[in-house]
Design a protein around this motif. Sequence first.
Motif, PDB file in Angstrom:
ATOM      1  N   ILE A 172       0.855  -1.181   0.000  1.00  0.00           N
ATOM      2  CA  ILE A 172       0.000   0.000   0.000  1.00  0.00           C
ATOM      3  C   ILE A 172       0.900   1.243   0.000  1.00  0.00           C
ATOM      4  O   ILE A 172       1.811   1.360   0.814  1.00  0.00           O
ATOM      5  CB  ILE A 172      -0.920   0.043   1.245  1.00  0.00           C
ATOM      6  N   VAL A 173       0.612   2.124  -0.941  1.00  0.00           N
ATOM      7  CA  VAL A 173       1.458   3.299  -1.141  1.00  0.00           C
ATOM      8  C   VAL A 173       0.635   4.570  -0.928  1.00  0.00           C
ATOM      9  O   VAL A 173      -0.473   4.689  -1.449  1.00  0.00           O
ATOM     10  CB  VAL A 173       2.031   3.298  -2.585  1.00  0.00           C
ATOM     11  N   LEU A 174       1.191   5.503  -0.178  1.00  0.00           N
ATOM     12  CA  LEU A 174       0.523   6.798   0.002  1.00  0.00           C
ATOM     13  C   LEU A 174       1.023   7.753  -1.082  1.00  0.00           C
ATOM     14  O   LEU A 174       2.189   8.130  -1.110  1.00  0.00           O
ATOM     15  CB  LEU A 174       0.792   7.345   1.405  1.00  0.00           C
ATOM     16  N   ASP A 175       0.105   8.119  -1.988  1.00  0.00           N
ATOM     17  CA  ASP A 175       0.427   8.907  -3.174  1.00  0.00           C
ATOM     18  C   ASP A 175       0.303  10.404  -2.878  1.00  0.00           C
ATOM     19  O   ASP A 175      -0.409  10.798  -1.956  1.00  0.00           O
ATOM     20  CB  ASP A 175      -0.576   8.521  -4.277  1.00  0.00           C
ATOM     21  N   ASP A 176       0.994  11.211  -3.655  1.00  0.00           N
ATOM     22  CA  ASP A 176       0.897  12.680  -3.554  1.00  0.00           C
ATOM     23  C   ASP A 176       1.139  13.165  -2.136  1.00  0.00           C
ATOM     24  O   ASP A 176       0.469  14.088  -1.660  1.00  0.00           O
ATOM     25  CB  ASP A 176      -0.498  13.156  -4.018  1.00  0.00           C
ATOM     26  N   PHE A 177       2.107  12.552  -1.474  1.00  0.00           N
ATOM     27  CA  PHE A 177       2.354  12.879  -0.072  1.00  0.00           C
ATOM     28  C   PHE A 177       2.636  14.373   0.104  1.00  0.00           C
ATOM     29  O   PHE A 177       3.424  14.964  -0.623  1.00  0.00           O
ATOM     30  CB  PHE A 177       3.537  12.069   0.474  1.00  0.00           C
ATOM     31  N   GLY A 178       2.011  14.943   1.104  1.00  0.00           N
ATOM     32  CA  GLY A 178       2.272  16.329   1.442  1.00  0.00           C
ATOM     33  C   GLY A 178       1.308  17.317   0.813  1.00  0.00           C
ATOM     34  O   GLY A 178       1.321  18.495   1.143  1.00  0.00           O
ATOM     35  N   THR A 179       0.445  16.842  -0.079  1.00  0.00           N
ATOM     36  CA  THR A 179      -0.466  17.776  -0.744  1.00  0.00           C
ATOM     37  C   THR A 179      -1.859  17.794  -0.107  1.00  0.00           C
ATOM     38  O   THR A 179      -2.669  18.637  -0.432  1.00  0.00           O
ATOM     39  CB  THR A 179      -0.621  17.453  -2.248  1.00  0.00           C
ATOM     40  N   GLY A 180      -2.143  16.850   0.808  1.00  0.00           N
ATOM     41  CA  GLY A 180      -3.470  16.804   1.431  1.00  0.00           C
ATOM     42  C   GLY A 180      -3.433  17.231   2.889  1.00  0.00           C
ATOM     43  O   GLY A 180      -2.705  18.147   3.252  1.00  0.00           O
ATOM     44  N   TYR A 181      -4.211  16.541   3.732  1.00  0.00           N
ATOM     45  CA  TYR A 181      -4.292  16.896   5.151  1.00  0.00           C
ATOM     46  C   TYR A 181      -3.785  15.789   6.065  1.00  0.00           C
ATOM     47  O   TYR A 181      -3.846  14.628   5.735  1.00  0.00           O
ATOM     48  CB  TYR A 181      -5.750  17.184   5.543  1.00  0.00           C
ATOM     49  N   SER A 182      -3.315  16.181   7.205  1.00  0.00           N
ATOM     50  CA  SER A 182      -2.937  15.313   8.325  1.00  0.00           C
ATOM     51  C   SER A 182      -2.267  14.000   7.927  1.00  0.00           C
ATOM     52  O   SER A 182      -2.581  12.939   8.431  1.00  0.00           O
ATOM     53  CB  SER A 182      -4.131  15.019   9.240  1.00  0.00           C
ATOM     54  N   SER A 183      -1.333  14.102   7.026  1.00  0.00           N
ATOM     55  CA  SER A 183      -0.638  12.921   6.540  1.00  0.00           C
ATOM     56  C   SER A 183       0.078  12.163   7.660  1.00  0.00           C
ATOM     57  O   SER A 183       0.216  10.963   7.593  1.00  0.00           O
ATOM     58  CB  SER A 183       0.385  13.302   5.500  1.00  0.00           C
ATOM     59  N   LEU A 184       0.524  12.868   8.662  1.00  0.00           N
ATOM     60  CA  LEU A 184       1.330  12.215   9.687  1.00  0.00           C
ATOM     61  C   LEU A 184       0.508  11.195  10.460  1.00  0.00           C
ATOM     62  O   LEU A 184       0.985  10.112  10.773  1.00  0.00           O
ATOM     63  CB  LEU A 184       1.946  13.253  10.622  1.00  0.00           C
ATOM     64  N   ASN A 185      -0.718  11.527  10.751  1.00  0.00           N
ATOM     65  CA  ASN A 185      -1.577  10.573  11.442  1.00  0.00           C
ATOM     66  C   ASN A 185      -1.861   9.350  10.581  1.00  0.00           C
ATOM     67  O   ASN A 185      -1.909   8.234  11.082  1.00  0.00           O
ATOM     68  CB  ASN A 185      -2.890  11.245  11.868  1.00  0.00           C
ATOM     69  N   TYR A 186      -2.018   9.563   9.271  1.00  0.00           N
ATOM     70  CA  TYR A 186      -2.261   8.447   8.361  1.00  0.00           C
ATOM     71  C   TYR A 186      -1.093   7.464   8.379  1.00  0.00           C
ATOM     72  O   TYR A 186      -1.271   6.263   8.299  1.00  0.00           O
ATOM     73  CB  TYR A 186      -2.467   8.950   6.918  1.00  0.00           C
ATOM     74  N   LEU A 187       0.101   8.012   8.482  1.00  0.00           N
ATOM     75  CA  LEU A 187       1.289   7.153   8.473  1.00  0.00           C
ATOM     76  C   LEU A 187       1.310   6.222   9.675  1.00  0.00           C
ATOM     77  O   LEU A 187       1.831   5.122   9.627  1.00  0.00           O
ATOM     78  CB  LEU A 187       2.563   8.005   8.474  1.00  0.00           C
TER      79      LEU A 187
END
Length: 275
Positions: A172-187
Amino acid sequence: AKDSGKNNFKSYCPEMEQGLRFRRELEVELRHALTRGELELAFQPLLHLSSGQISGCEALIRWKHPVRGYIPPSEFIPVAEETGLIGTIGEWVLKTACKAAVSWPPHIKVAVNLSPIQFRTRDIVSEVRAAIAESEIAADRIELEITESALIDDSKLTEVALFELRSLGVSIVLDDFGTGYSSLNYLRKYPFQKIKIDRSFVGEIETSQDCLTIVEITLLLAKRLDLLITAEGVETVEQLNLLKALGCTQAQGYLISRPLSAACILDFVRTQSGN
Ligand code: C2E
Ligand code: CA
Ligand code: CA
Ligand code: CA
């Protein structure tokens, strides 16, 4: 009164009226595009930086319209999402990408983009399982790219689906990292193996100190979280060397190759692997 309002709108906004009509036409035509064989996949290689080998290819959808010519995904994917057609289209992308990848050298993975809508309206786990069974591809050769917008509603359904997909053996890959919201929690919350830095950052690493810092910190974060990282949109040798020096795992972009047709990518990966 309502009718005259409508007329006013028509007479004052001809461009908008035209835009809506175009969109409606597109919707009708998109319904037929699949059955008429107008949809195609292009594949863009991913370069593994420490080995210098091609280690994967991303499937990117193309619509070859008989009259309008080539329509980019940025124009029709939103229409497909609004109308629900993305369900059928996404399933076709999955199956077609897996079928193409089985003829590549086995160390080369295939990355498929999933729309958030596919998680909400389809049994995505069954579809992935079926694509694996039909193509007989090894599950660990499949990477599923999702954007933060798939996770934004924080649905239990999506969370469960992601863990089930992971247990099938796919990445599973997180795409377009940094362009959306609250990415850190998703990680922290979801089972990612890799993140992709959006090309909006990569494109400016030589010219913007801020972009360089963001990329550096993202790479450090990925390393510490034991995640692989792909930089998108690499267009210059300078960008490539910089990313390599910073310890980025993979690079993707026009410098390495533009997206290629299924036939051309087969040649490309075979030549690269010396077969
Ligand atoms: P994405 O997933 O971020 O894909 C990368 C986009 O960047 C692709 O655009 C690719 O052609 C382009 N690109 C790659 N290298 C470079 C470069 O060096 N410079 C520049 N300027 N661009 C580069 P494309 O193919 O037009 O796709 C656009 C977006 O459409 C994708 O962005 C993805 O979000 C979506 N998309 C494409 N195929 C599918 C699909 O099968 N399903 C879904 N749901 N979305 C798709
Ligand atoms: Ca992608
Ligand atoms: Ca994307
Ligand atoms: Ca991107």
